[in-house]
Design an enzyme around this catalytic site. Sequence first.
Site, PDB file in Angstrom:
ATOM      1  N   GLU A   1       0.844  -1.202   0.000  1.00  0.00           N
ATOM      2  CA  GLU A   1       0.000   0.000   0.000  1.00  0.00           C
ATOM      3  C   GLU A   1       0.882   1.256   0.000  1.00  0.00           C
ATOM      4  O   GLU A   1       1.116   1.865   1.040  1.00  0.00           O
ATOM      5  CB  GLU A   1      -0.932  -0.001   1.218  1.00  0.00           C
ATOM      6  CG  GLU A   1      -1.914  -1.159   1.219  1.00  0.00           C
ATOM      7  CD  GLU A   1      -2.609  -1.363   2.561  1.00  0.00           C
ATOM      8  OE1 GLU A   1      -2.069  -0.890   3.592  1.00  0.00           O
ATOM      9  OE2 GLU A   1      -3.676  -1.995   2.577  1.00  0.00           O
TER      10      GLU A   1
ATOM     11  N   GLU B   1      -5.969  -7.905  -0.621  1.00  0.00           N
ATOM     12  CA  GLU B   1      -6.425  -7.954   0.764  1.00  0.00           C
ATOM     13  C   GLU B   1      -7.898  -7.611   0.813  1.00  0.00           C
ATOM     14  O   GLU B   1      -8.350  -6.648   0.191  1.00  0.00           O
ATOM     15  CB  GLU B   1      -5.649  -6.976   1.652  1.00  0.00           C
ATOM     16  CG  GLU B   1      -4.193  -7.319   1.837  1.00  0.00           C
ATOM     17  CD  GLU B   1      -3.472  -6.336   2.757  1.00  0.00           C
ATOM     18  OE1 GLU B   1      -4.173  -5.605   3.512  1.00  0.00           O
ATOM     19  OE2 GLU B   1      -2.229  -6.275   2.722  1.00  0.00           O
TER      20      GLU B   1
END
Length: 426
Positions: free
Chosen positions: A203, A335
């Site tokens: 991320e 995710e």
Amino acid sequence: MTFKSSISRIKLTLMSLFITAAAIHSCSSGSRKASGAIDETTPQDTVLTVKGAVEMAQQFGMGWNLGNQMDAQKDGVASETAWGNPVVTQALFDKLANAGIKTVRIPVTWLGHIGDAPGYTINKAWLDRVEQLVGYAEKAGLNAIINIHHDGADSRHWLDIKGAAENPEINAAVTAQIKAMWAQIASRFKDKGQFLIFESFNEIHDGGWGWGANRTDGGKQYRTLNEWNQAFVDTVRATGGNNADRYLAVPSYCTNPDNAVDGSFKLPQDSADNRLIVAVHYYAPVDYSLNDKFKEWGHTGTDVDTWGDETSLLETFGKLKSMYVDKGIPVYIGEMGCVRRDNERAEKFRRYYLEYVCKAARDHNLAPIYWDNGYGGTGREQSGLFDRTTGEYLNNGGDIMSTMVKAVTTDDPDYTLQSVYDNAPI
């Protein structure tokens, strides 16, 4: 997503202090209107012995994250047990396969195991352990994904997206390290079969979770990440062997689905017929799925967030399908997940949420990968399903897992997204 690390605490603090619900939605699930378009480059082939985005999603099946394990770190040094999980064994991977999991994402943080410039030599013992875990997956018959995880994300470590976007010298240094790191990782695994996928980063953002300087810098951070992804692809391909046509995954900024479709994200050029996967994450709404501020979700819930329902989910998944899957470009949700609740009614909504997300992903040919951080309690960040040593289920992990596997694999024509919706808790 983490529980005991400083990174997690910063993330959750930022969310609670200054990110609005809409902001969280934009970073975690997609809420802004799309503008612009990516280059319409369609890969001619895929790995894993399949062709096309749809078939690849099917072969990925239901996925699972070995979260808060090799990605854990303390005081800038990555350690498998730094955040409280025990050492992983082959038994875990075998139980995953028996449970219906087909793909395991193994997040890896490399902090504290990297030598000085210009070589940035990776500690052999740490790389050996990563290879051992990949071997566990191979022996269990699972696909595996490895990446560079918490070395960046919020510009606190060497993957400094904000600094690199503003300073060409910083960007040159970071890019050189990216190339050195991935050259070593890729070389170690170049003879591994095509069950193994490399994911460039996790991320990547500047600490604002999509609502920082990236919104005011004229696109500098977005362009920098695109450059980093290109450097990753070029470096891996140059190592040869099976890496010449291995599937490679590249994330949008903050792995935000919106940024994947709004024109800020560009697929790298690829010498291997663009055998690339677009990587996004989906936790919408975060205050429900991760923070446990709401106990229920969806059209039948009462204690719900004001956004991020089924309609919003379908809008986000629909954009990803239209932009990529329909053009032959695979997408995985690297995710997704939902924390365990402390009462039976709330757990019913948790199961509904996970079933709906996974079934919608299947219908849109997006491969979902559940975030399991190993923690078996209830409340914020408690998303563990499997014991890391024995592979046995934690709490009602078997029920949760079977629900998600059913959603991703069932071909019964009577089992539809509408039937899931109609059977929401009341």
